[in-house]
Scaffold this active site. Structure first.
Site, mmCIF file in Angstrom:
data_model
loop_
_atom_site.group_PDB
_atom_site.id
_atom_site.type_symbol
_atom_site.label_atom_id
_atom_site.label_comp_id
_atom_site.label_asym_id
_atom_site.label_seq_id
_atom_site.Cartn_x
_atom_site.Cartn_y
_atom_site.Cartn_z
ATOM 1 N N GLY A 13 8.284 1.734 -7.694
ATOM 2 C CA GLY A 13 9.132 2.107 -6.567
ATOM 3 C C GLY A 13 10.425 1.322 -6.583
ATOM 4 N N ASN A 97 -3.651 -0.289 1.314
ATOM 5 C CA ASN A 97 -3.224 -1.164 0.233
ATOM 6 C C ASN A 97 -4.342 -2.032 -0.322
ATOM 7 O OD1 ASN A 97 -0.741 -0.024 0.347
ATOM 8 N ND2 ASN A 97 0.316 -1.760 1.272
ATOM 9 N N HIS A 177 2.955 -14.660 5.414
ATOM 10 C CA HIS A 177 4.171 -13.844 5.290
ATOM 11 C C HIS A 177 4.130 -12.761 6.363
ATOM 12 C CE1 HIS A 177 7.640 -12.079 3.445
ATOM 13 N NE2 HIS A 177 7.018 -10.978 3.066
#
Length: 314
Positions: A13, A97, A177
């Site tokens: 991507g 994911n 994160h």
């Protein structure tokens, strides 16, 4: 490290394509660009190699839909997965994911068990944990790209605030994160001068620094909201290449990354963003900063969020 390392990029991507472009410009090694979508990696590989003729790079890029082509890779960077869309948090991506990461991990284990692996896919701290557990690779060879990106955003905002070059700014962002990451003003400096000291000099205020910290936490979300159809890819790719280069060239840079903790910072069997030394063996050392009670509490809160997400995918 051999003269022309083999670098495999899983996911073609926006970030995968930018990674291939940056890696070839730096002549770090030959590239395998993988994706499950037919034609995408092949087309991007051809486009980038044609661009490289103008940049003086003879790096070879192979676009493929076959995992066997990653066999014997020296390093692998994983971006495969759904990107964020406006209104989504990184954590919203977890279910889909996780399945993708398990599939990638199986193939890394099969074809490239000696590779150094950098994970970018969100939610980052969970995805890199899944990669470690499913691949069986040693923990010093599996890390996540997080703190380098978050610190680069913090650096940029601080440079804007103090009207200095970004080269003069150094900062650290700890923790997961996500929205609970911990930008540390106390460990961040402008040409060696800590941010709190600059505030005391009247060059900024605590309120303005807090706003910068909040903007750093939402740095990715701000870009997602502006793009509307995707997420950041220039800075994430540049951050991962910085990590890759330190490994391939044994530069032993201190970079903040999602690393596997075994008691450091009071955390065991989890990934969190901490300063590490990256060299030819992968994670050479985890650097344990001395945190104040408040900083440790913020770090613990961030890590607790990661722990809950991991429990959800076990």
């Amino acid at each position: 490290m051999k003269k022309n390392p083999k670098i495999s990029l899983i996911g073609s991507g926006n970030i995968g394509g930018m990674l291939a472009h940056l890696i070839s410009l730096k002549n770090l090694g030959d590239i395998v660009l993988f994706d499950v979508a037919e034609g995408i990696p092949q087309g991007k590989a051809l486009d980038i190699m044609q661009a490289n003729t103008l940049a003086g790079s003879d790096i070879k890029i192979k676009g493929t839909n076959d995992y066997k082509d990653i066999e014997g890779s020296d390093a692998i960077i994983i971006t495969a997965g759904l990107p964020r869309k406006p209104g989504m948090s990184r954590d919203d991506l977890i279910s889909v994911n996780t399945g993708i990461m398990k599939s990638v991990a199986e193939n890394v284990k099969k074809y490239a068990p000696n590779a150094f692996v950098i994970v970018i896919t969100n939610p980052l701290d969970v995805m890199v944990y899944v990669m470690l557990k499913e691949s069986g690779l040693p923990h010093n060879k599996v890390i996540g790209m997080a703190g380098v990106l978050d610190s680069s955003r913090f650096n940029f905002f601080l440079a804007e605030e103090f009207k200095v070059s970004t080269n003069s700014v150094s900062s650290i962002v700890l923790g997961g994160h996500g929205d609970a990451m911990v930008p540390l003003a106390r460990y961040s400096t402008v040409k060696g001068v800590p941010i709190p000291d600059l505030v005391k000099m009247g060059l900024s205020t605590n309120e303005r620094i807090e706003k910068i910290i909040d903007r750093t936490r939402n740095g990715g979300g701000e870009i997602v909201a502006l793009l509307k159809t995707g997420s950041a890819y220039y800075a994430p790719a540049a951050s991962a290449v910085e990590m890759l280069e330190s490994y391939l060239q044994d530069k032993r840079q201190i970079l903040t990354c999602a690393a596997y903790l075994q008691g450091e910072y009071g955390v065991k069997d989890l990934y969190a963003g901490v300063p590490i030394i990256i060299g030819k063996n992968g994670v050479e050392k985890v650097i344990e900063l001395q945190l104040t009670t408040n900083e440790q509490a913020l770090f613990d809160k961030s890590v607790d969020g990661v722990r809950k997400l991991i429990e959800a995918v076990k």
